[in-house]
Design an enzyme around this catalytic site. Sequence first.
Site, PDB file in Angstrom:
ATOM      1  N   SER A   1     -34.335 -27.071 -82.141  1.00 26.73           N
ATOM      2  CA  SER A   1     -35.449 -27.528 -82.980  1.00 26.73           C
ATOM      3  C   SER A   1     -35.534 -29.036 -83.158  1.00 26.73           C
ATOM      4  O   SER A   1     -36.502 -29.530 -83.752  1.00 26.73           O
ATOM      5  CB  SER A   1     -35.372 -26.859 -84.357  1.00 26.73           C
ATOM      6  OG  SER A   1     -35.863 -25.542 -84.291  1.00 26.73           O
TER       7      SER A   1
ATOM      8  N   LYS B   1     -38.756 -30.750 -82.191  1.00 28.15           N
ATOM      9  CA  LYS B   1     -39.917 -30.946 -83.056  1.00 28.15           C
ATOM     10  C   LYS B   1     -40.207 -32.419 -83.343  1.00 28.15           C
ATOM     11  O   LYS B   1     -41.346 -32.775 -83.674  1.00 28.15           O
ATOM     12  CB  LYS B   1     -39.738 -30.170 -84.361  1.00 28.15           C
ATOM     13  CG  LYS B   1     -39.755 -28.650 -84.188  1.00 28.15           C
ATOM     14  CD  LYS B   1     -39.611 -27.934 -85.518  1.00 28.15           C
ATOM     15  CE  LYS B   1     -39.745 -26.420 -85.380  1.00 28.15           C
ATOM     16  NZ  LYS B   1     -38.562 -25.780 -84.774  1.00 28.15           N
TER      17      LYS B   1
ATOM     18  N   SER C   1     -38.407 -26.475 -90.564  1.00 32.50           N
ATOM     19  CA  SER C   1     -38.311 -26.252 -89.124  1.00 32.50           C
ATOM     20  C   SER C   1     -39.125 -25.036 -88.694  1.00 32.50           C
ATOM     21  O   SER C   1     -38.707 -24.241 -87.846  1.00 32.50           O
ATOM     22  CB  SER C   1     -36.842 -26.068 -88.700  1.00 32.50           C
ATOM     23  OG  SER C   1     -36.696 -26.240 -87.304  1.00 32.50           O
TER      24      SER C   1
END
Length: 442
Positions: A75, A78, A139
């Site tokens: 993640s 991102k 997230s």
Amino acid sequence: MKRLKQVVMGLVTAVTLFAGGMSTAVTAPVTAQAATTSKTSTTVNLKAKAGIAVDAKTGQILYEKNGDQALPVASMTKLLSIYLVLQAIHNGKLKWDQKITVNKDIAKIAQNTKLSNVPLRAGHSYTVKSLYQASLIYSANGAIEALGGAVAGSPHTFVDQMKAQAKKLGMTDVAIYNACGLTNKQVGNLGYDNVSGSTENKWSAADQAKLTVALLNKYPEVLQTTKISKQWFEKGTADATKMENWNWMLKGLSAAYSKLHVDGLKTGTSDAAGANFTGTANNNGNRIVTVVLHAAHKSETDPSRFKQTQKMMSYVYNNFKTVDVKADSQVAGAKSVKTNDAKQPTAKTAVASGVKLWIRNDQVASNVQAKAQLKGKLTKNNALEAPVSKNTTIGTANISLKGDQLGFLGNTKTTKVPLKVTQTVEKANIFVRLWRSIVALF
């Protein structure tokens, strides 16, 4: 169950991090001063596959372990997606209060409770701001996919834009398949048919640092969101979700450490990636970025990535000090440049903007040195061609540190600062130039 996990996580983290200790950083304008330290480590025994610590402005590398090894980033992906979202907002393509309608493929991802998400519903609309906050604070995978679609029109087009932006930022070894960092299988219909289900985004700690430095320099407002420890998504609705930031180093959360002023940025976790974390702290005006790739992740309450981040941050702030090279000051090695056809054989120079550099506590400010690099259109015979007006930017001062082995992001040993002349460079008259030409013959 979630609350029980948070309580257990807090107890485990508190015990794990209790023993840490460090002093505050020292800012050393012009003349460097040693930091005051107690018994602190002068090395980093980093228990992770890769890691890096850099200055958040210049990308000066302060610590590195396997920095160029491409690994799954999960993640932390991102942050690249958010860069493009903020770019779209600044360009007027998106607005904070704009509504985005979620399709069934994104809703399917968002409704997967095994993944980090807020519960987006197909056919429902959500503001850009709420999706942006959910992406950074919680997230939320579905949220960032929805934003990517709004920016580019389709998930695959957004991936293409991510790849192009990564190249512009100097990220050299990237593999990108989606906006959120899940595996190709986990994103379902948003994935690629010709890619295996276990495939996920990969790049190096150094590339993640390049991305983060660029994000902080161009869109510093991102910190206003990454520093939020707790916030509601869609409060007052049936889908209300209390989001607690996965960055447990934020003030008030379980891995917070009072001597490190952490205000971002992003975790990343997957089976292949282990526990990752891109952190940033600002102590006494000295902001650094750290990246930990593949720390231990034995359970959902394992604080290893934060413990390793604390090691790196403490190492930097305890063993280094900063030197401010102020605007309009001269730097050894680039105090003057040779001239061509001018009244004087040299012209005095100074840096047009300031820069902050880190040196070890046992080093002195005179370790900072520079080499002038002139603009080609202003030179003749490898010298500054007269006439030139006072305060004209004539090139760059390529600043480095004597004996430095780590250098800066991008595999360079220097950081560039605009260089200007501090005096008018007047052209010599025809007789002086003719005489010089005659002398040169002999």
